[in-house]
Motif scaffolding. Structure first.
Motif, mmCIF file in Angstrom:
data_model
loop_
_atom_site.group_PDB
_atom_site.id
_atom_site.type_symbol
_atom_site.label_atom_id
_atom_site.label_comp_id
_atom_site.label_asym_id
_atom_site.label_seq_id
_atom_site.Cartn_x
_atom_site.Cartn_y
_atom_site.Cartn_z
ATOM 1 N N VAL A 1 37.814 -45.445 -9.927
ATOM 2 C CA VAL A 1 37.368 -45.095 -11.165
ATOM 3 C C VAL A 1 35.961 -44.602 -11.364
ATOM 4 N N ALA A 2 35.544 -43.902 -12.276
ATOM 5 C CA ALA A 2 34.084 -43.379 -12.497
ATOM 6 C C ALA A 2 33.762 -43.819 -13.873
ATOM 7 N N GLY A 3 32.504 -44.487 -14.110
ATOM 8 C CA GLY A 3 32.141 -44.907 -15.413
ATOM 9 C C GLY A 3 31.150 -44.105 -16.058
ATOM 10 N N SER A 4 30.303 -44.891 -16.956
ATOM 11 C CA SER A 4 29.331 -44.445 -17.874
ATOM 12 C C SER A 4 27.919 -44.767 -17.684
ATOM 13 N N GLU A 5 27.720 -45.165 -16.281
ATOM 14 C CA GLU A 5 26.214 -45.820 -16.054
ATOM 15 C C GLU A 5 25.198 -44.913 -16.334
ATOM 16 N N GLY A 6 25.177 -43.725 -16.434
ATOM 17 C CA GLY A 6 24.069 -42.691 -16.617
ATOM 18 C C GLY A 6 23.870 -42.641 -17.861
ATOM 19 N N VAL A 7 24.629 -42.798 -18.698
ATOM 20 C CA VAL A 7 24.467 -42.460 -20.440
ATOM 21 C C VAL A 7 23.183 -43.464 -20.918
ATOM 22 N N PRO A 8 22.703 -42.917 -21.965
ATOM 23 C CA PRO A 8 21.462 -43.647 -22.495
ATOM 24 C C PRO A 8 21.803 -45.142 -23.054
ATOM 25 N N PHE B 1 23.915 -47.178 -21.861
ATOM 26 C CA PHE B 1 24.597 -48.229 -20.958
ATOM 27 C C PHE B 1 23.675 -49.334 -20.676
ATOM 28 N N ASN B 2 24.570 -50.687 -20.901
ATOM 29 C CA ASN B 2 23.673 -52.107 -20.595
ATOM 30 C C ASN B 2 24.477 -52.905 -19.782
ATOM 31 N N GLU B 3 23.835 -54.149 -19.883
ATOM 32 C CA GLU B 3 24.310 -55.054 -19.136
ATOM 33 C C GLU B 3 25.775 -55.603 -19.489
ATOM 34 N N GLN C 1 32.670 -53.730 -16.761
ATOM 35 C CA GLN C 1 33.326 -52.713 -15.811
ATOM 36 C C GLN C 1 33.543 -53.649 -14.412
ATOM 37 N N GLU C 2 32.695 -54.581 -14.102
ATOM 38 C CA GLU C 2 33.001 -55.225 -12.849
ATOM 39 C C GLU C 2 34.140 -56.192 -13.133
ATOM 40 N N HIS C 3 34.392 -56.677 -14.423
ATOM 41 C CA HIS C 3 35.494 -57.808 -14.702
ATOM 42 C C HIS C 3 36.799 -56.862 -14.545
ATOM 43 N N PHE C 4 36.810 -55.727 -15.287
ATOM 44 C CA PHE C 4 38.070 -54.718 -15.322
ATOM 45 C C PHE C 4 38.312 -54.412 -13.575
ATOM 46 N N LYS C 5 37.499 -53.829 -13.008
ATOM 47 C CA LYS C 5 37.639 -53.439 -11.702
ATOM 48 C C LYS C 5 38.131 -54.684 -10.748
ATOM 49 N N ALA C 6 37.653 -55.783 -10.817
ATOM 50 C CA ALA C 6 38.349 -56.835 -10.100
ATOM 51 C C ALA C 6 39.871 -57.285 -10.468
ATOM 52 N N THR D 1 34.301 -39.203 -20.793
ATOM 53 C CA THR D 1 34.029 -40.762 -20.493
ATOM 54 C C THR D 1 32.568 -40.886 -20.917
ATOM 55 N N THR D 2 31.635 -39.994 -20.768
ATOM 56 C CA THR D 2 30.212 -40.317 -20.859
ATOM 57 C C THR D 2 30.081 -40.184 -22.294
ATOM 58 N N TRP D 3 30.717 -39.214 -23.088
ATOM 59 C CA TRP D 3 30.319 -39.008 -24.553
ATOM 60 C C TRP D 3 31.074 -40.257 -25.295
ATOM 61 N N VAL D 4 32.273 -40.590 -25.120
ATOM 62 C CA VAL D 4 32.981 -41.596 -25.617
ATOM 63 C C VAL D 4 32.054 -42.994 -25.357
ATOM 64 N N GLY D 5 31.903 -43.190 -24.206
ATOM 65 C CA GLY D 5 31.245 -44.315 -23.575
ATOM 66 C C GLY D 5 29.614 -44.804 -24.390
ATOM 67 N N ASP D 6 29.081 -43.495 -24.362
ATOM 68 C CA ASP D 6 27.815 -43.431 -25.259
ATOM 69 C C ASP D 6 27.988 -43.622 -26.703
ATOM 70 N N GLN D 7 28.781 -42.690 -27.250
ATOM 71 C CA GLN D 7 29.296 -42.808 -28.727
ATOM 72 C C GLN D 7 29.594 -44.053 -29.206
ATOM 73 N N PHE D 8 30.304 -44.784 -28.531
ATOM 74 C CA PHE D 8 30.935 -45.908 -28.991
ATOM 75 C C PHE D 8 30.303 -47.175 -28.368
ATOM 76 N N ASN D 9 29.475 -46.848 -27.377
ATOM 77 C CA ASN D 9 28.813 -48.125 -26.625
ATOM 78 C C ASN D 9 30.346 -49.034 -26.105
ATOM 79 N N CYS D 10 30.988 -48.249 -25.478
ATOM 80 C CA CYS D 10 32.044 -49.153 -25.104
ATOM 81 C C CYS D 10 32.345 -49.072 -23.435
ATOM 82 N N LEU D 11 33.119 -49.795 -23.116
ATOM 83 C CA LEU D 11 33.743 -49.607 -21.731
ATOM 84 C C LEU D 11 34.723 -48.545 -21.610
ATOM 85 N N ALA D 12 34.085 -47.531 -20.824
ATOM 86 C CA ALA D 12 34.826 -46.044 -20.641
ATOM 87 C C ALA D 12 34.841 -45.760 -19.358
ATOM 88 N N TYR D 13 36.086 -45.212 -18.637
ATOM 89 C CA TYR D 13 36.463 -45.114 -17.335
ATOM 90 C C TYR D 13 37.140 -43.716 -17.188
#
Length: 375
Positions: free
Chosen positions: A270-277, A279-281, A287-292, A321-333
């Motif tokens: 998977v590739a996530g949205s770590e680089g979007v404005p 992105f937070n803890e 992300q970590e919970h989902f991957k595990a 993935t990056t647009w949706v992850g940032d627009q909705f501040n959601c888990l996006a992969y």
């Protein structure tokens, strides 16, 4: 007698010469209005009882020439079972060697997912009481942009979006969705039943029906790479993204999975949205919970191999993935599957396949269940 044709759904090949079975010369056509090409799909009819050598002569200049390294083409006699055949790449020419057991057979880059099967998938799904088939609008070639809404929308439920095949040649993505849907609609499956108590699924099985039918690798009818259109889509160039994005803005997104195939990397990742404005803890923890959870659900998933993670603020915001992850501040992969094989669990006969892609789609629901209450 030798005959090679590609005048059918998702067909792609041009014939230079086909009079000698030991030196059949072919080239792959480019996507319309684009320099992308890599997907091929054609039929061979032959009465010659010898090993056939098919040489795809322009593979060295294709979109992803590294994708041919250790790649084995797929073939089928019945268009149901697709097996790997002897394939070699010398840096310029992709050479396929096979002695046909029957007069007619098909070759392809990966097991095709036909437009007819796509229509069957949509309409078989709508027969479930859990599903609404929604028409979002039309593509540039006039095909339907179809959305499956699975579950009963309620204010307290999460909205989970799944899109597949932005890049039409990545047919494993729709096989993935087929498996996911089969499990999600199984009323005896406890994971599916529990998920639908907490979430509604918005599923677009094919984001690029025009490119799929045309035999494109990466673009739509206009030559647009849809996974670079999410910031500013238009009905004139990328109606597929425009229509889906509009629906997302209407209903909201709490989780997003965009399903793809990767030419080069022989693993699922998977590739996530770590680089979007935004992105937070919280997102990092999800992300970590989902991957595990996915690692536990499927030995076909891994987290060692994949794309480099974007530095903070350096994401390409034109990607889904990056647009949706940032627009909705959601888990996006972005979910990636191989065209080659899964090197962690190789299969010399079938490689990574349509069947394994479908099972991988079933397995992901266990990982979604692990995070659904927190997204």
């Amino acid at each position: 007698m030798i005959k090679i044709t590609s005048q059918f759904d998702s067909g792609n090949i041009d014939v230079i010469a086909a009079d000698d079975p030991t030196n059949i010369r072919l080239t792959i056509r480019k996507d319309n209005n684009s320099d992308f090409y890599q997907w091929f799909h054609f039929r061979l009819v032959s009465t010659e009882d010898v090993e056939h050598v098919l040489r795809l002569e322009n593979c060295g200049e294709s979109a992803y020439p590294l994708g041919w390294k250790n790649y084995q083409a797929v073939a089928s006699y019945d268009r149901e079972t697709w097996f790997r055949v002897d394939t070699h790449f010398d840096g310029k020419v992709l050479e396929i060697r096979h002695q046909p057991e029957f007069r007619s057979m098909y070759f392809a880059y990966f097991a095709p997912y036909s437009y007819e099967r796509h229509q069957d998938l949509l309409h078989e799904a709508q027969m479930s009481d859990l599903v609404e088939l929604v028409d979002l609008g039309a593509t540039l070639d006039g095909r339907d942009m179809s959305l499956l809404v699975v579950g009963e929308p309620e204010p307290n439920k999460k909205n989970i979006w799944i899109t597949a095949r932005q890049h039409p040649g990545e047919s494993m993505a729709e096989w993935f969705v087929e498996g996911l849907l089969e499990r999600l609609l199984d009323e005896d499956d406890a994971v599916a039943k529990t998920l639908l108590q907490h979430a509604v699924f918005y599923i677009v099985p094919n984001m690029n029906p025009d490119g799929s039918v045309r035999g494109h690798l990466r673009t739509n009818a206009a030559g647009a790479n849809l996974n670079r259109e999410w910031q500013n889509p238009t009905m004139a160039r990328s109606p597929e993204v425009f229509l889906v994005r509009q629906k997302m803005l209407d209903v909201g997104v709490d989780m997003f999975l965009d399903i793809h195939g990767d030419e080069n990397i022989p693993y699922n990742f998977v590739a996530g949205s770590e680089g979007v404005p935004s992105f937070n803890e919280r997102i990092r923890g999800l992300q970590e919970h989902f991957k595990a959870a996915w690692l536990q659900a499927s030995p076909d998933f891994q987290t060692t191999h994949g794309y480099p993670i974007d530095a903070p603020g350096k994401a390409n915001m034109t990607l889904g993935t990056t647009w949706v992850g940032d627009q909705f501040n959601c888990l996006a992969y972005t979910v990636e599957m191989p065209f080659k094989d899964n090197d962690n669990l190789p299969d010399p006969v079938f490689g990574w396949s349509d069947v394994r892609s479908s099972q991988f789609g079933r397995d992901v629901l266990t990982a979604v269940l692990a995070v659904v209450k927190d997204i």
